[in-house]
Structures are given as structure tokens and as C-alpha cells.
Design a protein around this motif. Sequence first.
Motif, short mmCIF file in Angstrom:
data_model
loop_
_atom_site.label_atom_id
_atom_site.label_comp_id
_atom_site.label_asym_id
_atom_site.label_seq_id
_atom_site.Cartn_x
_atom_site.Cartn_y
_atom_site.Cartn_z
N VAL A 138 -2.94 -14.15 1.44
CA VAL A 138 -1.49 -13.97 1.39
C VAL A 138 -1.12 -12.60 0.84
N ALA A 139 -1.97 -12.06 -0.04
CA ALA A 139 -1.69 -10.74 -0.61
C ALA A 139 -1.82 -9.64 0.44
N VAL A 140 -2.79 -9.74 1.33
CA VAL A 140 -2.96 -8.75 2.40
C VAL A 140 -1.75 -8.73 3.32
N VAL A 141 -1.19 -9.92 3.56
CA VAL A 141 -0.09 -10.03 4.51
C VAL A 141 1.21 -9.49 3.94
N GLU A 142 1.46 -9.70 2.64
CA GLU A 142 2.77 -9.39 2.08
C GLU A 142 3.21 -7.95 2.32
N ARG A 301 -8.40 -4.19 1.83
CA ARG A 301 -8.61 -5.18 0.78
C ARG A 301 -7.29 -5.51 0.09
N PRO A 302 -7.18 -6.74 -0.41
CA PRO A 302 -5.96 -7.11 -1.12
C PRO A 302 -5.92 -6.46 -2.50
N VAL A 303 -4.72 -6.17 -2.96
CA VAL A 303 -4.51 -5.69 -4.33
C VAL A 303 -3.57 -6.67 -5.00
N VAL A 304 -4.11 -7.48 -5.89
CA VAL A 304 -3.33 -8.52 -6.56
C VAL A 304 -3.12 -8.09 -8.01
N VAL A 328 0.40 -6.88 -5.31
CA VAL A 328 1.15 -8.09 -4.99
C VAL A 328 1.10 -9.06 -6.17
N VAL A 329 2.21 -9.76 -6.39
CA VAL A 329 2.30 -10.83 -7.38
C VAL A 329 2.30 -12.16 -6.62
N VAL A 330 1.52 -13.12 -7.14
CA VAL A 330 1.29 -14.37 -6.41
C VAL A 330 1.57 -15.56 -7.33
#
Length: 335
Positions: A138-142, A301-304, A328-330
Motif C-alpha cells: 500500500v505504501a508503494v501505491v500511495e 521500494r516503499p518508504v514507510v 508514507v504513513v500507514v
Amino acid sequence: MSEKPAGPPATMAAIVHHRYGPPEVLRFERLPRPVPAGGEVLIRNHAITVSSSDCAFRAADPFFARVATGLIRPRRPVLGVEVAGEVAAVGEGVTGFGPGDRVVAVAGVAMGGHAEYTRLPAEAVVPIPGSLAFVDAVAVVEGGLTALPFLRDHAKVGPGQRVLVNGASGAVGTAAVQLAKHLGADVTGVCSTANLDLVRSLGATEAIDYTRTDFTGRREAYDVVFDAVGKSSFRRCRPALRPGGTYLTTVPGLPVMLQALWTRRFGSHTAVLAFTGLRSARDKAHDTALLLALADAEEIRPVVDRRWPLAQAADAHRHVGSGRKRGVVVLTVDE
């Protein structure tokens, strides 16, 4: 034959807001659990993004956000656009998904993601490839769903171009740095001192500390300036653009709207404002699948930044609104 949610209780946890205001207007409530209609999928959420758009809609700031959410009070009390989880049930006519499938979905202006369950049209739902974790997917998509159409479709970024990303450490910015590099560009990222190493690690050839250097002072240095946070302007960035260069911004305003219309026909440079969230569910699903495939192949890569349990959504909103988040905040459910 359609699958239906089984067993009590027929309610779910959700974060709602019945009036506009600061994060404190968010409340934890139990709502009826949705039942998918024909062509719909019910998702048991595990990871949900909290974006700057969620904060804008919660606060009705800017004021014209009320056009989408309700003039006096919120018409859509449950915020949240991007979700990742497992299919809980499908409605009549849905054949591509079944209970237990791992998926990502984008709710669009309908929202409804900040809850245990979200009901969405099947065309908005995309399988998660490989072993990508829900939070990472979900972080990659946001940020990617904004950055990709800006760079690929509007700026037509390709090999050999020089792209500058202003706000390179945010959700859209971290995606933009990686996607511009994936498209073959030489990338410069602008961020705070604390995030220089992060931006370089994402593939930026150069990272500029905005507290020390004003990138707009570089004359004819870039083919594309992507203002991912809307902190600059076309007027300020124009000298930094090469002839025929493009200025992109994610933040609407009357000046850039007028500039976009004017430069499209008469300018030596082009200003572009695009409402990527208003694209069709089919287009967003296509790009979601592409972003997930790139992440699964470790091309991006995702950055959370941080994650909070669903019940602490107000804290997550407060952090996003601070302007100090990285990536991203999840929100998570049952983690």
C-alpha cells in the motif's frame, strides 16, 4: 455463486468524522459491516494509508475541498483511499477474486478506507504479487499513483532528461525520484538536511538541501521540475527550466491553472497541474499493478515513515499534517 460475510458480529471498527476540523474530530466507532453488491469486492483491511489529501478533506482546507466532501458537514465520514488486505467476500458476477486473495485497492473520491472493511468495485482491486507485505504494497501505491502519471504521461520523462523533484522525501517525492530514475532520467532531489541520505539512496544523482541552496537559481538546468509539495511556483522555477521544459505541481491554485492554460498554447515552457486522483478506476488499477510489479522486482521500494493502529488514526493525521514525515504513513489493523 457470490460469497457473503459469514458470522456475527455484523459490525466493524471505523474512524469517522462528523464535522470538519483538526485531528481531534476523528472518532473510533462501530459501523455496520458492508455487504458487497454485484460487481463489488469486500476487503478485510490490514494496511491503510493516511495521506495529505485525507488531512485536507478532514479539515476542509483548502475550503474548496468541500465541493467533493460536503459543503457544511462531511458526506463521507470515513476517510482513506488506498487499502491493502484480504478479500473477505465478493458480490454477484465477480469472478477474478475469491476470499483470502491478497489485494490492494484504491477507493478514489468515495474513500471509506479507514475501517476494518472496505467495499469497492472489482475493477478497483489489484492482486498483490509475490510476497510483498501489506504495508509495503500500500505504501508503494500511495505516492506512486500520483508521481507516475505526472512523470510518464504529462512530462513524458525518458532517458537522458534531467528531472528535479522538490519535496523528494515525502510520499509523492520518494516515488517520483525512483520512477524518474526507472524511466531513465538523471534525478536531483530537494529535501531537508535530515533526508539527504534517504533521497540519494532512492537513486537521486544529487540531493539538494533546501535550507542551504535555492535550486531555482540554477539557470536552464532541468527538463522537468516536479514540485511534489507545491512549495514553489512556475514563476520561480521557470528560469531553472531548459527551453521546452515542464513544471509539474500537485497543488491546485488559480495562478497555476491560468499558467497551465496559457503555456499550453503560447509558452516556451509548460506548466502542468493534473488531478490524478480523478482518473478512472480502470486507469488507476492498471498503474497500481505496474507499481506493485516494480516493487516485487525490487525496481522501486516503499518508504514507510511510521505506522499506527487504526484506533490511533488521530495521531497519524497529526503527524502527516506536521509536514515532517518521510514517505508514507500507514494505519494497521490487527497487527
